[in-house]
Design a protein around this motif. Structure first.
Motif, PDB file in Angstrom:
ATOM      1  N   LEU A  16       0.896  -1.203  -0.107  1.00  0.00           N
ATOM      2  CA  LEU A  16       0.036  -0.014  -0.002  1.00  0.00           C
ATOM      3  C   LEU A  16       1.101   1.297   0.140  1.00  0.00           C
ATOM      4  N   ALA A  17       1.988   0.984   0.969  1.00  0.00           N
ATOM      5  CA  ALA A  17       2.923   2.406   0.635  1.00  0.00           C
ATOM      6  C   ALA A  17       3.348   2.725  -0.597  1.00  0.00           C
ATOM      7  N   ASP A  18       3.734   1.508  -1.422  1.00  0.00           N
ATOM      8  CA  ASP A  18       4.242   1.786  -2.626  1.00  0.00           C
ATOM      9  C   ASP A  18       3.242   2.258  -3.592  1.00  0.00           C
ATOM     10  N   PHE A  19       2.102   1.743  -3.537  1.00  0.00           N
ATOM     11  CA  PHE A  19       1.180   2.146  -4.213  1.00  0.00           C
ATOM     12  C   PHE A  19       0.744   3.660  -4.042  1.00  0.00           C
ATOM     13  N   MET A  20       0.675   4.269  -2.800  1.00  0.00           N
ATOM     14  CA  MET A  20       0.501   5.542  -2.495  1.00  0.00           C
ATOM     15  C   MET A  20       1.714   6.303  -3.338  1.00  0.00           C
ATOM     16  N   ASP A  21       3.198   6.025  -3.070  1.00  0.00           N
ATOM     17  CA  ASP A  21       4.203   6.553  -3.725  1.00  0.00           C
ATOM     18  C   ASP A  21       4.319   6.764  -5.132  1.00  0.00           C
ATOM     19  N   GLU A  22       3.870   5.629  -5.745  1.00  0.00           N
ATOM     20  CA  GLU A  22       4.120   5.474  -6.994  1.00  0.00           C
ATOM     21  C   GLU A  22       2.887   5.942  -7.556  1.00  0.00           C
ATOM     22  N   LEU A  23       1.745   5.971  -7.256  1.00  0.00           N
ATOM     23  CA  LEU A  23       0.656   6.446  -8.037  1.00  0.00           C
ATOM     24  C   LEU A  23      -0.241   7.372  -7.439  1.00  0.00           C
ATOM     25  N   VAL A  24      -0.606   7.260  -6.292  1.00  0.00           N
ATOM     26  CA  VAL A  24      -1.681   8.350  -5.492  1.00  0.00           C
ATOM     27  C   VAL A  24      -1.117   9.731  -5.425  1.00  0.00           C
ATOM     28  N   TYR A  25      -0.019   9.539  -4.711  1.00  0.00           N
ATOM     29  CA  TYR A  25       0.486  11.033  -4.528  1.00  0.00           C
ATOM     30  C   TYR A  25       0.919  11.800  -5.950  1.00  0.00           C
ATOM     31  N   PRO A  26       1.409  11.192  -6.753  1.00  0.00           N
ATOM     32  CA  PRO A  26       1.696  11.698  -8.079  1.00  0.00           C
ATOM     33  C   PRO A  26       0.276  12.090  -8.924  1.00  0.00           C
ATOM     34  N   ALA A  27      -0.797  11.253  -8.352  1.00  0.00           N
ATOM     35  CA  ALA A  27      -2.088  11.468  -8.959  1.00  0.00           C
ATOM     36  C   ALA A  27      -2.763  12.670  -8.763  1.00  0.00           C
ATOM     37  N   GLU A  28      -2.364  13.337  -7.574  1.00  0.00           N
ATOM     38  CA  GLU A  28      -3.285  14.177  -6.735  1.00  0.00           C
ATOM     39  C   GLU A  28      -3.478  15.366  -7.776  1.00  0.00           C
ATOM     40  N   ALA A  53      -8.395   0.559 -10.714  1.00  0.00           N
ATOM     41  CA  ALA A  53      -7.836  -0.960 -11.561  1.00  0.00           C
ATOM     42  C   ALA A  53      -6.529  -1.249 -10.892  1.00  0.00           C
ATOM     43  N   GLU A  54      -5.902  -0.426 -10.881  1.00  0.00           N
ATOM     44  CA  GLU A  54      -4.350  -0.418 -10.421  1.00  0.00           C
ATOM     45  C   GLU A  54      -4.451  -1.168  -9.000  1.00  0.00           C
ATOM     46  N   ALA A  55      -5.370  -0.659  -8.047  1.00  0.00           N
ATOM     47  CA  ALA A  55      -5.223  -1.120  -6.837  1.00  0.00           C
ATOM     48  C   ALA A  55      -5.780  -2.616  -6.652  1.00  0.00           C
ATOM     49  N   ARG A  56      -6.747  -2.844  -7.517  1.00  0.00           N
ATOM     50  CA  ARG A  56      -7.363  -4.417  -7.511  1.00  0.00           C
ATOM     51  C   ARG A  56      -6.122  -5.220  -8.058  1.00  0.00           C
ATOM     52  N   SER A  57      -5.441  -4.833  -9.108  1.00  0.00           N
ATOM     53  CA  SER A  57      -4.472  -5.505  -9.616  1.00  0.00           C
ATOM     54  C   SER A  57      -3.327  -5.833  -8.621  1.00  0.00           C
ATOM     55  N   ARG A  58      -3.178  -5.214  -7.684  1.00  0.00           N
ATOM     56  CA  ARG A  58      -2.137  -5.582  -6.541  1.00  0.00           C
ATOM     57  C   ARG A  58      -2.613  -6.042  -5.420  1.00  0.00           C
ATOM     58  N   ARG A  88      -3.727   9.419   4.387  1.00  0.00           N
ATOM     59  CA  ARG A  88      -2.413  10.482   4.026  1.00  0.00           C
ATOM     60  C   ARG A  88      -2.976  11.118   2.660  1.00  0.00           C
ATOM     61  N   SER A  89      -3.926  10.750   1.920  1.00  0.00           N
ATOM     62  CA  SER A  89      -4.477  11.254   0.809  1.00  0.00           C
ATOM     63  C   SER A  89      -5.843  10.981   0.723  1.00  0.00           C
ATOM     64  N   PRO A  90      -6.756  11.612   1.337  1.00  0.00           N
ATOM     65  CA  PRO A  90      -7.878  11.372   1.938  1.00  0.00           C
ATOM     66  C   PRO A  90      -9.083  11.434   0.560  1.00  0.00           C
ATOM     67  N   LEU A  91      -8.816  12.250  -0.272  1.00  0.00           N
ATOM     68  CA  LEU A  91      -9.547  12.594  -1.419  1.00  0.00           C
ATOM     69  C   LEU A  91      -9.451  11.216  -2.519  1.00  0.00           C
ATOM     70  N   LEU A  92      -8.425  10.737  -2.523  1.00  0.00           N
ATOM     71  CA  LEU A  92      -7.947   9.730  -3.661  1.00  0.00           C
ATOM     72  C   LEU A  92      -7.989   8.094  -3.072  1.00  0.00           C
ATOM     73  N   ALA A  93      -7.027   7.956  -1.852  1.00  0.00           N
ATOM     74  CA  ALA A  93      -6.754   6.837  -1.460  1.00  0.00           C
ATOM     75  C   ALA A  93      -7.864   5.837  -1.160  1.00  0.00           C
ATOM     76  N   PRO A  94      -8.688   6.279   0.175  1.00  0.00           N
ATOM     77  CA  PRO A  94      -9.691   5.397   0.234  1.00  0.00           C
ATOM     78  C   PRO A  94     -10.692   4.783  -0.834  1.00  0.00           C
ATOM     79  N   GLU A  95     -10.998   5.869  -1.781  1.00  0.00           N
ATOM     80  CA  GLU A  95     -11.715   5.371  -2.692  1.00  0.00           C
ATOM     81  C   GLU A  95     -11.099   4.634  -3.763  1.00  0.00           C
ATOM     82  N   ALA A  96      -9.775   4.635  -3.812  1.00  0.00           N
ATOM     83  CA  ALA A  96      -9.123   3.873  -4.840  1.00  0.00           C
ATOM     84  C   ALA A  96      -9.148   2.489  -4.378  1.00  0.00           C
ATOM     85  N   VAL A  97      -9.186   2.019  -3.118  1.00  0.00           N
ATOM     86  CA  VAL A  97      -8.949   0.716  -2.565  1.00  0.00           C
ATOM     87  C   VAL A  97     -10.337   0.433  -2.067  1.00  0.00           C
TER      88      VAL A  97
END
Length: 411
Positions: A16-28, A53-58, A88-97
């Protein structure tokens, strides 16, 4: 109490930390661009579906559900560090997973109390992230922290239930992806005060459902909104009743217990994000001939903030452990305690970060102002602080006999 995380949880934390660093924070920033380009505060941006889609694949999907057939099969204590990361990214991360409120609480209610048909129609698409839902409990004309005040009526008419009333702060209801509300209303006004209410599933496209207003929070129009909804003689099949008549209050408590602790977990993540920003700013800015980090008041803020975050996290972990070991009912006072302590802590930490950033902290160039608005609202949502403090006080006072006076100290 053993707070060491099993190896599976550590793997999920790392993933999950990798997902946040690689995708979520850059997507903000891309999220903000897509929302601005749409001109619609309730637009569902493409980036959100890409993240899902990426969260499900991981394997990062429905982490909150303890049922291994539907979710990750984690206990509340095991889910706690994962919820904190998403905060840490409440607009994106909870819904993403697929772990965002109010869907998580609604899915839990459907899982615990729904019929097979109700689960097929509503729970399955929620688990897939294909639709959203809302909870319609709070009413604009009464103090809704006391469920005995609820006025919305649910009456039986043949094979249908007829709903009359107005609800507000139905979070998420303005989104076109929100398809159903779990509504609490009075089915028997003459019953025991906590047996008057029932819960019913109301499709939002039902005739008579009108969204009258979308309330911003501190000027922010959250995606999905906080709707005032008029239910004007809305007819739904009697089979849409959740559980049995009169069980609404008990179901609400079952829903709010885990929901409150999830809010607290995410709020710690918000505080950690603000803390990181505060420390980085202190080490990067100079004022009056020295770095901000060299100033005593800033060092006091940073040291005290770290202490408060750690205290709050331990309280949440203890409460999560209690829910797992003795159940939500026995942990209800601890749930009340963290519902007060964690948002207070997070609000203070975020406020200090805003102060350190100066005017930039008030702007939309950093997430601090939005984090503050989100955390401040938690001191009202799911019960205001004062209600929860009273619950803690009542338990403590019950340990003392009325009129009992402690003996004098024997000097």
């Amino acid at each position: 109490m053993d707070f060491e995380y099993p190896s599976r949880v550590e793997r999920l934390r790392s993933a999950l930390a990798d997902f946040m660093d690689e995708l979520v924070y850059p997507a903000e920033s891309l999220y903000a661009e897509q929302m601005a380009a749409s001109g619609d505060p309730h637009h569902h941006p493409r980036i959100m579906e890409d993240l899902k889609a990426e969260a499900r694949s991981r394997g990062l999907w429905n982490l909150f559900l303890p049922d291994p057939d539907l979710g990750a099969g984690l206990s509340v204590l095991e889910y706690a560090p994962l919820a904190e990361i998403t905060g840490r990214s409440p607009l994106l991360a909870p819904e993403a997973v697929n772990c965002s409120a109010p869907d998580t609480g609604n899915m839990e209610v459907l899982h615990m109390f729904g019929t097979e048909e109700q689960k097929r129609r509503w729970l399955d698409p929620l688990l897939e992230g294909a639709i959203r839902s809302c909870i319609s409990m709070t009413e604009p004309d009464v103090a809704s922290s006391d469920p005995r005040n609820i006025r919305t009526r649910i009456t039986k008419d043949g094979g249908h239930l007829v709903i009359r009333g107005r609800k507000w702060f139905s979070t998420g209801a303005v989104s076109p992806r929100c398809k159903v509300a779990i509504l609490m209303g009075v089915t028997d006004p003459d019953a025991h005060p906590y047996r008057r209410q029932s819960m019913v599933l109301v499709p939002l496209d039902s005739p008579g459902v009108t969204i009258e207003h979308d309330s911003p929070v501190f000027g922010y129009h959250d995606r999905g909104g906080h709707a005032t909804i008029h239910f004007d003689n809305v007819r739904v099949p009697a089979s849409n009743l959740l559980g049995q008549p009169g069980e609404g209050f008990a179901m609400a408590q079952a829903r709010l217990g885990p929901g409150r602790i999830h809010h607290c977990m995410r709020a710690i993540g918000m505080a950690e994000r603000a803390f990181d920003l505060m420390c980085a700013r202190a080490q990067a800015r100079q004022a009056f001939g020295s770095m901000l980090s060299d100033q005593g008041v800033v060092q006091n803020w940073i040291g005290d903030s770290r202490i408060r975050i750690e205290q709050a996290r331990l309280m949440v972990l203890k409460t999560a452990w209690m829910i797992d070991t003795v159940g939500t009912r026995e942990a209800r006072v601890e749930i009340s305690a963290i519902k007060v302590a964690v948002p207070r802590m997070a609000r203070l930490v975020i406020d200090r970060a805003i102060q350190l950033f100066g005017a930039a902290g008030l702007s939309d160039q950093f997430p601090l102002a939005h984090l503050y608005a989100h955390v401040r609202s938690l001191q009202i949502l799911d019960g205001p602080d004062e209600v929860h403090v009273r619950a803690v006080a009542r338990r403590e006072l019950a340990r003392y006999e009325p009129g009992e006076v402690p003996p004098p100290y024997p000097f």
